[in-house]
Design a protein around this motif. Structure first.
Motif, short mmCIF file in Angstrom:
data_model
loop_
_atom_site.label_atom_id
_atom_site.label_comp_id
_atom_site.label_asym_id
_atom_site.label_seq_id
_atom_site.Cartn_x
_atom_site.Cartn_y
_atom_site.Cartn_z
N HIS A 466 0.78 -1.24 -0.31
CA HIS A 466 0.14 0.32 -0.29
C HIS A 466 0.42 1.12 -0.66
O HIS A 466 0.31 2.44 -0.57
N GLU A 467 2.19 1.23 0.65
CA GLU A 467 2.78 2.16 0.60
C GLU A 467 3.24 2.23 -0.69
O GLU A 467 3.62 3.87 -1.80
N LEU A 468 3.54 1.76 -1.45
CA LEU A 468 3.87 1.37 -2.93
C LEU A 468 3.05 2.32 -3.47
O LEU A 468 3.48 2.90 -4.83
N LEU A 469 2.36 1.80 -3.34
CA LEU A 469 0.81 2.18 -3.85
C LEU A 469 0.86 3.25 -4.32
O LEU A 469 0.50 4.34 -4.83
N ALA A 470 1.09 4.22 -2.84
CA ALA A 470 0.88 5.51 -2.40
C ALA A 470 2.06 6.72 -3.11
O ALA A 470 2.25 7.13 -3.77
N ARG A 471 2.92 6.11 -3.39
CA ARG A 471 4.49 6.68 -3.58
C ARG A 471 4.36 6.12 -5.57
O ARG A 471 4.62 7.28 -6.61
N LEU A 472 4.01 5.81 -6.01
CA LEU A 472 3.47 5.66 -7.39
C LEU A 472 2.36 6.43 -7.96
O LEU A 472 2.57 6.77 -8.87
N HIS A 473 1.58 6.45 -6.81
CA HIS A 473 0.50 7.59 -6.89
C HIS A 473 0.86 9.20 -7.43
O HIS A 473 0.46 9.85 -8.81
N SER A 474 2.09 9.72 -6.61
CA SER A 474 2.88 10.54 -6.67
C SER A 474 3.05 10.69 -8.36
O SER A 474 3.62 11.79 -8.09
N THR A 475 3.80 9.59 -8.70
CA THR A 475 4.66 9.82 -9.85
C THR A 475 3.17 10.33 -11.20
O THR A 475 3.80 10.43 -12.06
N VAL A 476 2.45 9.37 -10.84
CA VAL A 476 1.17 9.54 -12.25
C VAL A 476 1.02 11.14 -11.83
O VAL A 476 0.71 11.24 -12.78
N LEU A 533 -9.94 -8.84 -2.10
CA LEU A 533 -9.88 -6.21 -1.75
C LEU A 533 -10.58 -6.11 -2.57
O LEU A 533 -11.04 -6.49 -3.48
N PRO A 534 -11.05 -4.70 -2.21
CA PRO A 534 -12.84 -4.25 -2.32
C PRO A 534 -11.45 -3.56 -3.49
O PRO A 534 -10.26 -2.84 -3.28
N ALA A 535 -12.83 -2.62 -5.28
CA ALA A 535 -12.12 -2.03 -5.80
C ALA A 535 -11.69 -0.94 -4.70
O ALA A 535 -12.23 -0.34 -3.95
N GLY A 536 -10.17 0.10 -5.22
CA GLY A 536 -9.76 1.45 -4.99
C GLY A 536 -9.81 2.44 -6.08
O GLY A 536 -10.16 2.13 -6.61
N PRO A 537 -9.40 3.58 -5.26
CA PRO A 537 -9.17 4.66 -6.72
C PRO A 537 -8.51 4.06 -6.94
O PRO A 537 -7.45 3.92 -7.25
N LEU A 538 -8.42 5.33 -8.55
CA LEU A 538 -7.13 4.74 -9.48
C LEU A 538 -5.71 5.84 -8.96
O LEU A 538 -6.09 6.74 -8.18
N LEU A 539 -5.27 5.07 -9.75
CA LEU A 539 -3.23 5.58 -9.49
C LEU A 539 -3.74 6.57 -10.41
O LEU A 539 -3.46 6.88 -11.70
N GLY A 540 -3.22 8.46 -9.92
CA GLY A 540 -3.67 9.72 -10.46
C GLY A 540 -4.64 9.85 -10.23
O GLY A 540 -5.11 11.20 -10.67
N GLY A 541 -5.79 9.05 -9.95
CA GLY A 541 -7.43 9.79 -9.99
C GLY A 541 -7.54 10.05 -7.72
O GLY A 541 -6.39 11.38 -7.61
N ASP A 542 -8.91 10.21 -7.13
CA ASP A 542 -7.93 9.66 -5.80
C ASP A 542 -7.27 10.13 -4.89
O ASP A 542 -7.44 10.52 -3.73
N GLY A 543 -6.84 9.35 -5.47
CA GLY A 543 -5.23 8.84 -3.99
C GLY A 543 -5.51 7.98 -3.18
O GLY A 543 -6.49 7.32 -2.73
N PRO A 544 -4.63 7.67 -2.52
CA PRO A 544 -4.45 7.06 -0.66
C PRO A 544 -5.67 7.50 -0.14
O PRO A 544 -6.00 8.94 -0.22
N PRO A 545 -6.41 6.58 0.63
CA PRO A 545 -6.05 5.37 0.96
C PRO A 545 -5.88 4.42 0.19
O PRO A 545 -6.83 4.49 -0.15
N PHE A 546 -4.89 3.06 -0.66
CA PHE A 546 -5.41 1.97 -1.17
C PHE A 546 -6.01 1.01 -0.18
O PHE A 546 -4.99 0.48 0.81
N ALA A 547 -6.95 -0.14 -0.72
CA ALA A 547 -7.09 -0.92 0.14
C ALA A 547 -5.95 -2.05 0.08
O ALA A 547 -5.05 -1.65 -0.83
N SER A 548 -5.59 -2.21 1.00
CA SER A 548 -4.97 -3.50 1.49
C SER A 548 -5.35 -4.92 2.16
O SER A 548 -6.33 -5.01 3.05
#
Length: 745
Positions: A466-476, A533-548
């Motif tokens: 989930h932390e990696l996805l948050a960093r990837l969201h910032s990259t997008v 896991l439930p569906a979550g926001p897109l990378l580059g969309g609403d952002g974290p937190p992401f389901a984990s």
């Protein structure tokens, strides 16, 4: 007759009344509403009295010609007000039959030809005496016209006119070309109501029909050509559209570069160019078209490759067989790029190509060239996408200790920007990644490549999913800002991504999900969880937190990841997915085959069967929080190295373990656990403790007695790092075998 005089009535080319004056209302006693659209013969045929009349063309163009009808003034100057002058109907009929250039035919109630005007005879080149007195079907059959007798009798009985019936013929005056005539038939009665017969008008509408046929063919070309993003299929579509509706044979030739999927060169039309047959079709059994792939002779396209649509003269024999008929050749080019050429041919003695055909060929070949350009662009983009989405070299073997992996890519050519990765991590762990960039195309694939690189870089930091996805969201988001500054686009990329990390030592699976990538888990007993896991926001969309989620899976469990479809309706349902996965006896490859056909086009699939390391691959001890514990740890390490037979320098391994244990005792918190993981050519040393403080190497002074532990580890080990848990951290170091280290053969 003064030029300003208004005609009593106006008649069009089909003999219909299109104008009706006030004077005509008084003279005939009928209003315009009752007359307009009726046949002039129905109007004048009901009159039994009249005087001299005159019919004169008002518009000279044959396609839109109309006639005006005036009443001739008598010597007494009675003008148009008299109604008692005998012969009105006969006078108008005579005027129409003698002066109109529309073909007119009068049939008696027995459907015999009684009268034909000179225009009709001239239009067919047939003498009058060969037609008069014969039944209509017999009379016109002799000149190539097929008359529907039932249609004539229907008009005769019902009185309902038959208008604009198209009849095709090759008249004796022009037997080489097919003509199209518009025939309209009206019933004629006298003032007493007795049926006198039928009047038929014929107008040569060949030019109109040819123009409409060209428009239909051009519309069909725009619908058919370019439906597939394939060069050879596009060439075949060009042939299918034009044979036989435009030509009796069509040959499409393309350059070698285009056939190989390469970009066409900018070439001058006067230069030599090797052309190969990409598609051909013909209706001529005596002269079959060239075979696909064969080199075409330059003579097929004239003295040189044409730079524009060109009509070639009829020549003698070609290819040692039948002679050329009328030919039309056209280049296939767009924006200065030459893709090839196309040759259209009609049978020998057939209709020659006209200026209208040149315009039509230009429209069709322009469409084909544009489609070829799109097909080539797609081919190049698809090659790039395939290269970017290839399975990473060397990763499969490195991840086999943690999981048995199968991957699939269902091709579809849309460039969806899907990717998958199986990344080896320290401690024999594996990271399973599946993602997809929205908005298909080459830009999506470029964004996918950058995100894939970012995932591989972030994975080395030992971040939780989930932390990696948050960093990837910032990259997008950063990529979106770059695109906006470069292209001014208000759209920004978004992506789906699921990351799952499996630890073969503990059996733990940590996963996080952005968007709605497919994620399912199959346990060895056959139970399937299609929504761990439930569906979550897109990378580059609403952002974290992401389901984990964090799970402990038994050995032999199967993790299934796939990129999502564009809509939920296109992807597999939970029921169909569960049915495809509910076979724990199937291997990962079989499971991947079962699931692949459920995916949308151009989606990727990753199936991993989890493994646990055996007792002979892992050694683990609890370490008392005392400084004297470093000694026993060194001895245990030396003993385990001998048992495993790893070619690791014992002194180096003991020193690294000693420093890790000492550092954990001094700066960490109990409980402390030492773990050694055996690899094929490496040894991983891990120390767990309950403290969350981040260790960092420092440069100790010469007089310091400590502070060199992590510096020693960083110097002696191939790699080292720290990963965090909710209840503590793990510091690890990897030692390579001496036979595989730097400087070895």
């Amino acid at each position: 007759m003064p030029a300003h005089d208004e005609p009593l009535l106006t008649v069009d080319a089909h003999g219909l009344v299109v104008g009706w004056s006030v004077a005509a209302e008084h003279l005939f006693g009928r209003t315009a509403a009752h007359v307009l659209g009726s046949s002039v013969f129905e109007v004048v045929g009901s009159l039994s009295h009249g005087r001299a009349w005159r019919i004169v063309p008002l518009v000279e163009e044959p396609q839109a010609r109309t006639w005006g009808v005036w009443q001739e003034k008598d010597e007494g100057g009675t003008g148009s007000g008299g109604k008692g002058v005998p012969g009105l109907g006969e006078a108008i009929l005579d005027a129409v039959f003698t002066q109109a250039d529309v073909g007119l035919h009068f049939l008696d109630p027995q459907l015999r030809v009684l009268r034909v005007n000179p225009s009709a005879i001239g239009m067919r080149g047939v003498p009058l005496e060969t037609i008069i007195g014969l039944p209509a079907t017999e009379a016109y059959a002799s000149v190539g016209l097929r008359i529907d007798e039932s249609m004539l009798r229907e008009v005769l009985v019902s009185g309902r006119p038959a208008r604009d019936v198209l009849v095709r013929s090759r008249p004796p005056a022009d037997p080489e070309r097919e003509h199209v005539f518009s025939v309209s038939v009206y019933r004629v009665r006298n003032g007493a109501g007795r049926i006198l017969g039928l009047v038929a008008t014929t107008v040569d509408v060949s030019a109109r029909e040819r123009a409409q046929a060209r428009l239909r063919l051009l519309h069909r070309a725009r619908e058919v050509i370019g439906r597939t993003l394939d060069v050879e299929r596009t060439a075949g579509e060009l042939v299918d559209v034009t044979v036989p509706d435009f030509a009796d044979s069509t040959v499409v030739a393309l350059t070698d570069a285009v056939l190989r999927g390469e970009a066409p060169e900018l070439a001058a039309f006067d230069g030599e160019m090797l052309l190969r047959c990409a598609a051909a079709g013909s209706t001529r059994a005596d002269d079959p078209p060239p075979t696909t792939g064969s080199t075409l002779l330059p003579a097929l396209f004239g003295p040189k490759l044409p730079s524009s649509v060109t009509i070639l003269p009829v020549e003698g024999a070609h290819s040692g067989s039948a002679p050329y008929g009328p030919r039309l050749v056209a280049p296939l080019s767009a924006r200065g790029q030459v893709f090839g050429a196309v040759a259209f041919e009609r049978r020998f003695g057939g209709d020659p190509f006209t200026a209208g055909d040149v315009d039509l060929a230009k429209g069709i070949t322009t469409r084909a060239a544009s489609s070829l350009e799109n097909a080539l662009r797609f081919t190049r983009e698809h090659i790039v996408m395939t290269a970017l989405q290839n399975w990473p070299i060397g990763q499969e073997r490195q991840t086999q200790r943690a999981a048995e992996i199968a991957q699939r890519h269902r091709p579809g050519g849309s460039g969806a920007g899907s990717w998958f990765d199986a990344l080896p991590l320290p401690g024999a762990r594996v990271a399973l990644v599946v993602g997809q960039v929205d908005r298909p195309g080459l830009s999506a694939v470029a964004t996918m490549s950058r995100l894939r690189t970012a995932v591989q870089a972030l994975a080395t930091l030992d971040l939780d999913p989930h932390e990696l996805l948050a960093r990837l969201h910032s990259t997008v988001l950063r990529l979106a800002r770059e695109q906006k500054s470069l292209r001014g686009s208000i759209d920004h990329p978004t992506a789906h991504c699921t990351i799952a990390v499996h630890d073969p030592v503990s059996g733990r699976l940590d996963a996080a999900r952005a968007g709605r990538s497919l994620f399912a888990i199959v346990r060895p007993d056959g139970t399937v969880d299609t929504a761990p896991l439930p569906a979550g926001p897109l990378l580059g969309g609403d952002g974290p937190p992401f389901a984990s989620v964090s799970l402990v899976l038994p050995e032999g469990s199967t993790v299934c990841l796939a990129s999502p479809a564009a809509t939920r309706e296109q992807g597999p349902t939970r029921r169909s997915l569960a049915a495809a996965l509910a076979h724990p006896d199937h291997g990962p490859q079989e499971m991947a085959d079962d699931v692949q056909h459920l995916l949308a086009l151009d989606r990727v699939l990753l199936v991993a069967r989890t493994r646990h390391l055996s007792a002979n691959e892992v050694a683990q001890w609890d370490v008392p929080p005392e400084l004297q514990s470093a000694g026993p740890a060194r001895e245990q390490t030396q003993t385990r190295l001998r048992e495993w037979g790893l070619d690791i320098d014992p002194f180096t391994a003991e020193l690294v373990v000693s420093e890790l244990v000492t550092n954990a005792i001094r700066y960490g918190a109990p409980p402390i656990t030492l773990r050694l993981i055996r690899g094929e050519t490496a040894l991983t040393c891990e120390i767990d403790d309950a403290a969350l403080a981040a260790p960092h190497p420092r440069h100790a002074k010469a007089t310091d007695e400590g502070g060199r532990g992590l510096y020693i580890c960083a110097t002696l080990a191939e790699n080292w790092g720290v990963r965090y848990r909710e209840d503590g951290k793990t510091v690890w170091a990897e030692l390579e075998s001496r036979t595989t280290g730097p400087g070895t053969g």
